[in-house]
Design an enzyme around this catalytic site. Structure first.
Site, PDB file in Angstrom:
ATOM      1  N   GLY A   1      32.350  37.948  35.914  1.00  0.00           N
ATOM      2  CA  GLY A   1      31.735  37.570  34.511  1.00  0.00           C
ATOM      3  C   GLY A   1      32.615  37.376  33.461  1.00  0.00           C
TER       4      GLY A   1
ATOM      5  N   GLN B   1      37.303  48.476  42.013  1.00  0.00           N
ATOM      6  CA  GLN B   1      38.446  47.873  41.906  1.00  0.00           C
ATOM      7  C   GLN B   1      39.289  48.288  40.627  1.00  0.00           C
ATOM      8  OE1 GLN B   1      36.737  43.842  42.371  1.00  0.00           O
ATOM      9  NE2 GLN B   1      38.612  43.187  41.012  1.00  0.00           N
TER      10      GLN B   1
ATOM     11  N   HIS C   1      37.268  30.161  35.997  1.00  0.00           N
ATOM     12  CA  HIS C   1      36.246  30.149  36.749  1.00  0.00           C
ATOM     13  C   HIS C   1      35.533  29.014  36.949  1.00  0.00           C
ATOM     14  CE1 HIS C   1      36.596  34.320  34.540  1.00  0.00           C
ATOM     15  NE2 HIS C   1      36.621  34.957  36.051  1.00  0.00           N
TER      16      HIS C   1
ATOM     17  N   LYS D   1      45.570  32.346  40.420  1.00  0.00           N
ATOM     18  CA  LYS D   1      46.100  33.282  39.086  1.00  0.00           C
ATOM     19  C   LYS D   1      46.227  34.677  39.845  1.00  0.00           C
ATOM     20  CE  LYS D   1      45.372  35.221  35.158  1.00  0.00           C
ATOM     21  NZ  LYS D   1      45.279  36.879  35.344  1.00  0.00           N
TER      22      LYS D   1
HETATM   23  P1  AMP Z   1      37.582  37.603  37.956  1.00  0.00           P
HETATM   24  O1  AMP Z   1      36.085  37.571  37.299  1.00  0.00           O
HETATM   25  O2  AMP Z   1      38.644  37.934  36.777  1.00  0.00           O
HETATM   26  O3  AMP Z   1      37.492  38.798  38.936  1.00  0.00           O
HETATM   27  O4  AMP Z   1      37.892  36.468  38.579  1.00  0.00           O
HETATM   28  C1  AMP Z   1      37.211  35.695  39.518  1.00  0.00           C
HETATM   29  C2  AMP Z   1      37.805  34.582  40.143  1.00  0.00           C
HETATM   30  O5  AMP Z   1      38.433  33.562  39.098  1.00  0.00           O
HETATM   31  C3  AMP Z   1      39.257  35.316  41.048  1.00  0.00           C
HETATM   32  O6  AMP Z   1      39.221  34.348  42.084  1.00  0.00           O
HETATM   33  C4  AMP Z   1      40.297  34.783  39.964  1.00  0.00           C
HETATM   34  O7  AMP Z   1      41.382  34.553  40.776  1.00  0.00           O
HETATM   35  C5  AMP Z   1      39.583  33.356  39.488  1.00  0.00           C
HETATM   36  N1  AMP Z   1      40.622  33.272  38.172  1.00  0.00           N
HETATM   37  C6  AMP Z   1      40.536  34.160  37.247  1.00  0.00           C
HETATM   38  N2  AMP Z   1      41.417  33.663  36.079  1.00  0.00           N
HETATM   39  C7  AMP Z   1      41.600  32.362  36.429  1.00  0.00           C
HETATM   40  C8  AMP Z   1      42.327  31.218  36.064  1.00  0.00           C
HETATM   41  N3  AMP Z   1      43.070  31.458  34.960  1.00  0.00           N
HETATM   42  N4  AMP Z   1      42.708  30.068  36.701  1.00  0.00           N
HETATM   43  C9  AMP Z   1      42.064  30.138  37.814  1.00  0.00           C
HETATM   44  N5  AMP Z   1      41.358  30.988  38.492  1.00  0.00           N
HETATM   45  C10 AMP Z   1      41.352  32.044  37.750  1.00  0.00           C
END
Ligand code: AMP
Length: 298
Positions: free
Chosen positions: A25, A55, A31, A143
């Site tokens: 979120g 996590q 995202h 990332k």
């Molecule tokens: P998170 O909500 O931080 O767990 O991220 C969810 C998904 O978004 C994961 O697969 C992350 O690797 C991806 N994500 C987060 N930041 C970025 C970004 N700057 N560029 C591309 N994907 C991202």
């Protein structure tokens, strides 16, 4: 778009191919790029939104993790997703799990070493999402390159019938990789955080200039970060994409990962390196033209 809160409700109405984008979120353009990639290849796009306590390795990080369901629901719908899956903790963990999902080797270095238990939490929640949603494809950001390696290997080892798709890093207009944590940076720390990108940009240039030795590339990445008094390096490592294990030099598809604390905020970033015939090509991802939606007033 419909919002569902249980795995059973999602599966009841499901038809056609399914693309899953797991998130915690507080969405940003990184995202949204995963949602767009899912929309191009699947009949139904489901975005999961679950802040997974297992996590987090620091209680304070979990406590201050930004949450705004209404904002996220609006962004998910605008991005073209069909379903927002927002389960409760009890839906995902009806009981504290007695089953562990351990991806050895891939989980052990870098983030695994600095955040003990982090990948055990990631692996079990992603396994549960894959089992409960049963997507044809699941989309993850480069990332978090080591996370992508962990999830890819876990899905293969456990024979989940899913294609794990890695997507390019999306960056703010000045190069800082998008992260919900960026909103926690003070104005001065925000400036200092650019040292990570400066290091990675220099690595990309060196790779394209023919440099392939890990020690040289790591030194190039470290230099601007070490010169920034507000930044403290945790690690700088050239690692293989497949197993996230350290490389001595570019002899397999790789990523050069940098992790540093800037002020109190921990930032991670990397440059993706692939082979193109007889040379190596570095990919820093995509940059936004203007300010991120992260900074929009509610
Ligand atoms: P998170 O909500 O931080 O767990 O991220 C969810 C998904 O978004 C994961 O697969 C992350 O690797 C991806 N994500 C987060 N930041 C970025 C970004 N700057 N560029 C591309 N994907 C991202």
């Amino acid at each position: 778009m419909r919002t569902v809160t249980t795995f059973a409700d999602f599966r009841k109405e499901q038809q056609g191919s399914v693309g899953l984008t797991p998130t915690m979120g507080y969405l940003h353009e990184g995202h949204l790029s995963l949602i767009h990639a899912a929309a191009e290849a699947n009949d139904t796009v489901v975005v999961s939104l679950f802040v997974n306590p297992l996590q987090f390795t620091e209680d304070i990080d979990l406590a201050v993790y930004p949450r705004d369901l209404d904002r996220d629901a609006r962004l998910v719908e605008d991005a073209g997703a069909d379903v927002l899956f927002a389960p409760s903790i009890d839906e995902v963990y009806p009981e504290p799990p007695l089953t562990a999902v351990t991806v050895s080797k891939v989980s052990e270095g870098m983030e695994g070493e600095h955040r003990k238990g982090h990948f055990a939490g990631v692996a079990i929640v992603v396994a549960k999402l894959l089992a409960g949603i049963q997507p044809d494809r699941a989309y993850f950001g480069r990332k978090d390159a080591q996370q992508l390696a962990v999830v890819t290997r876990m899905a293969a080892d456990l024979s989940f019938p899913v294609e794990v798709v890695g997507c390019p890093t999306v960056r703010e207009h000045d190069g800082l990789a998008l992260s919900s944590r960026n909103t926690r940076l003070s104005r001065q720390d925000r400036g200092a955080a650019l040292a990570l990108f400066a290091g990675l940009e220099a690595v990309a240039e060196a790779v394209e200039g023919g440099e392939g030795a890990a020690a040289a590339l790591e030194a190039i990445a470290r230099a601007p970060i070490a010169a920034e008094p507000r930044a403290n390096i945790e690690y700088v490592t050239l690692a293989s994409q497949a197993e996230a294990t350290p490389l001595r030099g570019l002899d397999a598809p790789a990523f050069l990962a940098v992790t540093a604390r800037v002020g109190t905020t921990r930032l991670i970033d990397n440059v993706h390196i692939d082979s193109a015939g007889d040379r190596w090509v570095a990919d820093l991802g995509i940059r936004l033209d203007g300010p991120s939606i992260l900074y929009e007033e509610g």
